[in-house]
Design a protein around this motif. Structure first.
Motif, PDB file in Angstrom:
ATOM      1  N   HIS A  96      82.448  33.326 -23.505  1.00 10.49           N
ATOM      2  CA  HIS A  96      81.899  31.753 -23.769  1.00 10.49           C
ATOM      3  C   HIS A  96      81.034  31.278 -22.656  1.00 10.49           C
ATOM      4  O   HIS A  96      81.103  31.835 -21.470  1.00 10.49           O
ATOM      5  CB  HIS A  96      83.199  30.988 -23.970  1.00 10.49           C
ATOM      6  N   SER A  97      80.045  30.519 -22.920  1.00  6.77           N
ATOM      7  CA  SER A  97      79.165  30.132 -21.875  1.00  6.77           C
ATOM      8  C   SER A  97      78.826  28.672 -22.142  1.00  6.77           C
ATOM      9  O   SER A  97      78.759  28.025 -23.185  1.00  6.77           O
ATOM     10  CB  SER A  97      78.133  30.984 -21.770  1.00  6.77           C
ATOM     11  N   ALA A  98      78.531  28.076 -20.888  1.00  7.32           N
ATOM     12  CA  ALA A  98      77.720  26.810 -21.136  1.00  7.32           C
ATOM     13  C   ALA A  98      76.462  27.077 -21.647  1.00  7.32           C
ATOM     14  O   ALA A  98      76.082  27.884 -21.370  1.00  7.32           O
ATOM     15  CB  ALA A  98      77.531  26.343 -19.626  1.00  7.32           C
ATOM     16  N   PRO A  99      76.154  26.113 -22.562  1.00  6.74           N
ATOM     17  CA  PRO A  99      75.015  25.990 -23.489  1.00  6.74           C
ATOM     18  C   PRO A  99      73.619  26.590 -22.892  1.00  6.74           C
ATOM     19  O   PRO A  99      73.023  27.737 -23.215  1.00  6.74           O
ATOM     20  CB  PRO A  99      74.838  25.143 -24.259  1.00  6.74           C
ATOM     21  N   SER A 100      73.341  25.936 -21.965  1.00  8.40           N
ATOM     22  CA  SER A 100      71.939  26.179 -21.199  1.00  8.40           C
ATOM     23  C   SER A 100      72.052  27.363 -20.438  1.00  8.40           C
ATOM     24  O   SER A 100      70.689  28.305 -20.283  1.00  8.40           O
ATOM     25  CB  SER A 100      71.509  25.018 -20.238  1.00  8.40           C
ATOM     26  N   PHE A 101      73.066  27.906 -19.630  1.00 11.86           N
ATOM     27  CA  PHE A 101      73.090  29.019 -19.282  1.00 11.86           C
ATOM     28  C   PHE A 101      72.963  30.125 -20.038  1.00 11.86           C
ATOM     29  O   PHE A 101      72.344  31.070 -19.882  1.00 11.86           O
ATOM     30  CB  PHE A 101      74.421  29.142 -18.328  1.00 11.86           C
ATOM     31  N   ALA A 102      73.463  30.009 -21.253  1.00 13.51           N
ATOM     32  CA  ALA A 102      73.543  31.052 -22.433  1.00 13.51           C
ATOM     33  C   ALA A 102      72.208  31.399 -22.725  1.00 13.51           C
ATOM     34  O   ALA A 102      71.649  32.234 -22.910  1.00 13.51           O
ATOM     35  CB  ALA A 102      74.461  30.831 -23.339  1.00 13.51           C
ATOM     36  N   THR A 128      79.837  23.140 -24.978  1.00 11.93           N
ATOM     37  CA  THR A 128      80.360  22.257 -23.500  1.00 11.93           C
ATOM     38  C   THR A 128      81.746  22.337 -23.453  1.00 11.93           C
ATOM     39  O   THR A 128      82.354  21.861 -22.546  1.00 11.93           O
ATOM     40  CB  THR A 128      79.738  20.833 -23.951  1.00 11.93           C
ATOM     41  N   ASP A 129      82.555  22.856 -24.488  1.00  5.90           N
ATOM     42  CA  ASP A 129      84.031  22.713 -24.573  1.00  5.90           C
ATOM     43  C   ASP A 129      84.331  23.936 -23.819  1.00  5.90           C
ATOM     44  O   ASP A 129      83.502  25.169 -23.542  1.00  5.90           O
ATOM     45  CB  ASP A 129      84.766  22.944 -25.746  1.00  5.90           C
ATOM     46  N   TYR A 130      85.581  23.983 -22.802  1.00  3.64           N
ATOM     47  CA  TYR A 130      85.996  25.031 -22.008  1.00  3.64           C
ATOM     48  C   TYR A 130      86.823  25.945 -22.851  1.00  3.64           C
ATOM     49  O   TYR A 130      87.134  25.553 -23.887  1.00  3.64           O
ATOM     50  CB  TYR A 130      86.659  24.661 -20.860  1.00  3.64           C
ATOM     51  N   ALA A 131      86.509  27.353 -22.664  1.00  2.00           N
ATOM     52  CA  ALA A 131      87.256  28.134 -23.554  1.00  2.00           C
ATOM     53  C   ALA A 131      88.798  28.399 -23.214  1.00  2.00           C
ATOM     54  O   ALA A 131      89.408  27.845 -21.992  1.00  2.00           O
ATOM     55  CB  ALA A 131      86.759  29.697 -23.016  1.00  2.00           C
ATOM     56  N   ASP A 141      84.700  33.287 -19.462  1.00  2.00           N
ATOM     57  CA  ASP A 141      83.923  31.871 -19.638  1.00  2.00           C
ATOM     58  C   ASP A 141      83.046  31.633 -18.564  1.00  2.00           C
ATOM     59  O   ASP A 141      83.495  31.857 -17.260  1.00  2.00           O
ATOM     60  CB  ASP A 141      84.796  30.709 -19.568  1.00  2.00           C
ATOM     61  N   ILE A 142      81.845  31.310 -18.803  1.00  2.00           N
ATOM     62  CA  ILE A 142      81.043  30.833 -17.782  1.00  2.00           C
ATOM     63  C   ILE A 142      80.661  29.361 -17.694  1.00  2.00           C
ATOM     64  O   ILE A 142      80.272  28.811 -18.713  1.00  2.00           O
ATOM     65  CB  ILE A 142      79.425  31.380 -17.845  1.00  2.00           C
ATOM     66  N   VAL A 143      81.341  28.527 -17.140  1.00  2.00           N
ATOM     67  CA  VAL A 143      81.146  27.261 -17.042  1.00  2.00           C
ATOM     68  C   VAL A 143      80.304  26.509 -15.868  1.00  2.00           C
ATOM     69  O   VAL A 143      80.173  26.914 -14.994  1.00  2.00           O
ATOM     70  CB  VAL A 143      82.844  26.572 -16.783  1.00  2.00           C
TER      71      VAL A 143
END
Length: 297
Positions: A96-102, A128-131, A141-143
């Motif tokens: 799971h990742s923050a959208p822009s980083f992904a 934008t939700d946390y895993a 997760d990459i937050v």
């Protein structure tokens, strides 16, 4: 001696020693904490030695426990690798990742990861939700920003540089920080670093902002690349646009950039896929370590 020790007791000991918690070990092994505690006590009775120092909230290995863990941990690692090889099936890493980083950094590099680890597969989700690791939907997760989950390992990713970015044509009219007062400034609502902070860092009062605003950095970057304004963004997230020349940093070396640790990689301490998770985490860190993410090109 070995014939008198149930393998289940050694497994319970190894999980508790690795996670530092009977509760986390129980979650990993699908047992109750009392069952793990009972198995460890039975092992201690068989070995006639104390393996853990126990307190109300945690457990800590004794010298004897540390000695046994060196051997048990290595043995279980070898066993896991052997089972994975025999199964000969790709192991799934659920990220799971923050959208822009992904979108901007991770997805364009997945082919490199899969080429380096052909026995692993990746499932990537981004929002934008946390895993929630408790429901076992994700391994990593990459937050963006400080993590909120408990019982996780936290790997800070390298420091990022935030600086004004725009198209080459627009950059011709930007020679110093004050020139931005006459430009269309693109906003990213959820960013940790905002325009008012950048203007303050450069000794200017931030203007009233009007016009385009987005809730994702990748949208602000795309809009700036189209020449519609100036975005205040991370050079890490915009590295492809900078490398291709679609975006430039017009004030590089002529203004005070803001540097911060924007992203973190987290995963449960009691992960059942330790080898795959570690491989992915190490690969991300190595990839970022090979790049200059601290200053714009």
């Amino acid at each position: 001696m070995l014939s008198n020790v149930p393998i289940s007791a050694i497994r319970a000991f190894e999980a508790a020693a690795r996670t530092g918690s009977f509760r986390d070990a129980a979650n990993e092994l699908h047992l109750t904490p009392s069952a793990v505690s009972h198995a460890v006590r039975k092992l201690e009775g068989t070995l006639r030695t104390i393996l853990f120092e126990r307190s109300a909230r945690s457990v800590r290995l004794t010298p004897a426990g540390e000695n046994l863990m060196r051997h048990a941990g290595a043995a279980f690692d070898q066993l896991r690798r052997g089972l994975e090889e025999v199964a000969a099936r790709p192991q799934l890493v659920r990220v799971h990742s923050a959208p822009s980083f992904a979108a901007q950094w991770l997805a364009p590099r997945l082919a490199q990861f899969l080429a380096a680890y052909p026995k692993l597969e990746v499932r990537l989700a981004a929002n934008t939700d946390y895993a929630r690791f408790s429901n076992d939907d994700f391994d990593i997760d990459i937050v963006c920003g400080p993590p909120r989950a408990e019982g996780v390992e936290v790997v800070p990713l390298p420091e990022e540089t935030v600086t004004p970015l725009c198209s080459p044509a627009l950059a011709k009219s930007i020679r110093n920080p004050a020139d931005l007062l006459d430009q269309t400034l693109i906003r990213s609502d959820v960013k940790q670093v905002q325009w008012h902070q950048w203007f303050t860092a450069n000794g200017l009062e931030a203007p009233a902002l009007h016009g385009m605003r987005f809730d994702r950095s990748f949208l602000a970057i795309a809009t700036a690349a189209e020449g519609l304004g100036v975005a205040l963004e991370s050079t890490l997230l915009a590295e492809r646009e900078l490398a291709s020349g679609r975006l430039v940093a017009p004030l590089s070396g002529r203004a005070n950039d803001i540097r911060y640790f924007g992203h973190r990689l987290i995963y449960p301490r009691a992960s059942r896929q330790r080898s795959a998770v570690r491989a992915f985490a190490d690969w991300v860190v190595a990839q970022l370590g090979d790049e200059d993410v601290r200053s714009p090109q």
